[in-house]
Scaffold this motif. Sequence first.
Motif, PDB file in Angstrom:
ATOM      1  N   THR A   1       0.854  -1.180   0.000  1.00 31.54           N
ATOM      2  CA  THR A   1       0.000   0.000   0.000  1.00 31.54           C
ATOM      3  C   THR A   1       0.894   1.235   0.000  1.00 31.54           C
TER       4      THR A   1
ATOM      5  N   GLU B   1      -2.085   1.690   6.797  1.00 34.89           N
ATOM      6  CA  GLU B   1      -3.543   1.583   6.929  1.00 34.89           C
ATOM      7  C   GLU B   1      -4.000   2.006   8.322  1.00 34.89           C
TER       8      GLU B   1
ATOM      9  N   THR C   1      -9.765  -4.954   0.244  1.00 33.44           N
ATOM     10  CA  THR C   1      -8.859  -5.546  -0.744  1.00 33.44           C
ATOM     11  C   THR C   1      -9.451  -6.821  -1.328  1.00 33.44           C
TER      12      THR C   1
ATOM     13  N   LEU D   1      -0.730  -5.228   3.192  1.00 33.29           N
ATOM     14  CA  LEU D   1      -1.438  -4.030   3.629  1.00 33.29           C
ATOM     15  C   LEU D   1      -0.542  -3.151   4.495  1.00 33.29           C
TER      16      LEU D   1
END
Lengths: 349, 769
Positions: free
Chosen positions: B288, B292, B302, B450
């Motif tokens: 990413t 997050e 996702t 992530l």
Amino acid sequence: MSTLKHNPPPSSKKDGDSEEDDYMSMTFADPSLDPTATSSQKGETSLQRRLRLKREAEARARPKSKAELAAEEEARREAALSQSLLTSQPKSKGLAMMAKMGFKGGALGKQQPQQEQEQQQDGDGGEGKSKRQWPRTEPIRIEIKDGREGIGLESERKRKIREAAEAAGERAKRAKAEEGEYRERMRREREAARLERQFVAGQKVAERIALEKEEEKEERKGTTASRPLKAIPVVWRGLVRAREEAERDRRMRYDLEQGLSRLPTYEDAEEDEDDRKALGKARTTYVAAEDLDEEDPELEEFNALPPEERLRRVVTYLREEYHYCFWCKFEYPDEKMEGCPGLTEEDHD
Amino acid sequence: MADSTKGLKRSSAESDGSQDSKRLKTNGDDSAKMDGKQNPYLAHLNEDARDGSGFKSPLDQFERHKTTALQAAKAEDSDLNPWTGNPHSQQYFKILKTRRDLPVHKQRQEFLDMYHSTQILVFVGETGSGKTTQIPQYVLYDELPHLTGKLIACTQPRRVAAMSVAQRVADELDVTLGEEVGYSIRFENKTSSRTLLKYMTDGQLLREAMHDHDMSRYGCIILDEAHERTLATDILMALLKQIAERRKDLKIIVMSATLDAQKFQTYFFNAPLLAVPGRTHPVEIFYTPEPERDYLEAAVRTVLQIHASEPEGDILLFLTGEEEIEDACRRISLEVDDMIRESDAGPMSVYPLYGTLPPYQQQRIFDKAPEPLRKGGRPGRKCIVATNIAETSLTIDGIVYVVDPGFSKQKIYNPRTRVESLLVSPISKASAQQRAGRAGRTRPGKCFRLYTEKAFKKELIEQTYPEILRSNLANTVLELKKLGVQDLVHFDLMDPPAPETMMRALEELNYLACLDDDGELTQLGNLASEFPLDPALAVMLITSPEFYCSNEILSITSLLSVPQIWVRPNNARKRADEMKAQFAHPDGDHLTLLNAYHAYKGAEQAGEDVKKWCHEHFLSYRHLSSADNVRAQLKRIMETHDIQLVSTPFQNKEYYTNIRRALLAGFFMQVAMRESSNSKVYKTVKDDQLVLIHPSTVVTSPYDWVVYNEFVLTTKQYVRTVTNIRPEWLLEIAPNYYDLDTFEKGEIKSALTRVAEKIRRRQAMKGGR
């Protein structure tokens, strides 16, 4: 509990004091003057004392809030986690057993050659800076994760805070140097805004004169001539264009509000002539301002000029075209423009 | 078996007759049942059977440690099973074909050459190379354990793996599980005197070694999944390193799935390495751009994006625990329904996968992805939301997309607060690679991480900490003592633990009277090590006859050794709690467990349908019956060591009091005192940690003193499974630990001092009379 900590036990202090006291003196020490007695005990009656104790007990008995509890819990945990057991008192029997097996501090594991072992003790084992991983001397830390923040968010936030702090420091440093600059900048901005206003005023004058001239012509010819935008001299074309754009937007908004929530350009294939009439759409109310949609590089180039230049140009245009001096506010009869002191505003001061 | 084979002298394949007659003895009961001439072990004995109609095993030609891949292939191809003499089944040849396609098969000869040349071998094979099933069989054909009487052991970190792999290998060899191929796990042994190849948990091998310090039963020991670095594997490696010096005939293979094999090589005297490539495809990795805010939400998003825009292929999402996984499954299913309605997306089946899920539900992950909703519609796919058990232990084919938020629940122990807990922590780089690799099993795949690439590089540690650094070592230290390791400080572990962890373990064992002040094993310690239990539990069990309740303590111990027996489904929490309240004993959770168990046994004796009964009472039949099994095993151990099984009559008013006192005999180090008379906060003895009683408790009245089974750390600190006790008992039952001079000044010390004073007065009064 806490009050006891803050206030040193008065009795012991008094003992110390009494050694220096003159026993023979007939004066009695006034407790209220004793600097070591704290306010709470100063001249406290039994009633007051009872009240104080009650209040303290209430404070103790008050159930702690969740936040307080959590904070205390964490504080205790951190306190315990940061305290090495190897140095704690009393000495653990476990440590005594290890000493019997030959433990002399440092890490566990296969005995290394003397030299290496020394190195290792300096290096405080663990995921190390050194190339080889040394056995650890400290237990793995416990990190408790709250919530569902992704990896890197925490450090990203810390980084941002750090950067913000740095930036703030930088700004504070720069602020002093900038103080003078700030005044200068404000002056420049005000000046630019004034020039811009004068430029617009000049454009309006040019338009007014141009219209007057045209009307004269029309009266003579008796015909109406519409002019495309491009035909207008660039010095005041911007004014007309901006006005027309504003007008078009107003019209479009109006059409949209009236147009039964459809874009006015929308053509419904199922609508026949009657429907259209019924819906009040007999005429297409929208006139596409094709002119306005066209790109106008000449105007853009002109608009990109600094305001003083644009003002200069419009002033020059007025003089050359109409023998009008923007500063004198007077239209001279010939191109000599007698009586006008000059081109610039300063000349007219 | 252990003793009889120990008596055997080691020998090569060219064993003489006298040796084999000994072997015959060990096989006595089997050969009686079987036709002696058909017994392949004995085939070489009966010279006359070799010609004529008798079974002629291809193995007869084999010379131990000199076999070739070609020879083995011939033996495998023969119509008769070389190990049993029975004809090979159709199934066998079918499996044989797939076996020959495995990547390791190509290197069989290379493996054998290296195996012959060295005592210790490091073998690296990525998942899917077939190492776990094939290598032990290659060794079997070379080691010829039927001639030497020395078994082959292959260790696995997990019970389930040991069982399922043993079954698979039994099928591959066309033998019955439990005969030539068997397994041995804690509380379950499926081997016989004919067993040649034994899969077992690493912990089980360690337990065996306590009685057989040289592991003399085995000719070859294979440590599989060594990269997982479980506590038992680490200890085994250190032990085997020592044993290898004493027993030059013992072969050792260390198998690892990761390329971090160099560490193993260096550790094992620079052992040679054999690497077999896995059957993997490239995996493209995406990060990413920003960290997050909420990894769960990001994960769900996702998965949905993959479903909407990526071509066919199943999805594997890694999350940390049951609750989170169920939540994610619900959210994904709901969103996919919307997508199907609104944008004609394909169907998707979402399956959870975690350790405590019942096996039949775990099996669902192997179901096929759903068909398109209509002909020509967008393809369906399945999405598996799993804990890190899907990282290495389970292989699911068809996974093309992996979503990795970068967290897992990891056990952590800190000796300073004595908390052993599962905490959500960032995974290691090695773990992240392993997860990504799961996407490339069937075809090139994609892994969506992530977190940012920077976070991957900077924030993740290289390797997951081995379990030995994250565990309470009390049990391990006791085992090591029993294994004859004297110098624990310089024991050559791959990653030695922190000194404080060792210190705590020794200290705890000393308080439990398992070790004396010199660090020597006491009689109690010796006995405690016989039980496959934590020392506190073992000591509690051993001393329970003194409290006239060993039957009851045995039941409680068994119940504490299995997962929670209470079932509390999300949609019926209230009913479940009501049912649990029926069993509740006001004095605590231990006694409530006992009540539930007694009710379960009562229902069983009354001839009820126990499964149904459990379901109605929100109890786990699976865990209760496994507790029952554990109880039987422990009971056998108690009987062998002459530990009395006694009960206080139920009518006696001391029935429960005795049990509560007996609990303290093992758990006196896990006691907490209420902070003040109107608080719910407790303070643990000596460690001074503030804790709450876990909400799952049945205890309603606030007792001043409780004993607890575990200290768990989530976002709060809890003690779970608690029972009310009286402070007088502490001073009486564990005077060493409750030596008030060793206590730090504080509320607990003053409370205990008052109690001690009271006891003294009472005794003085008695004495005065």
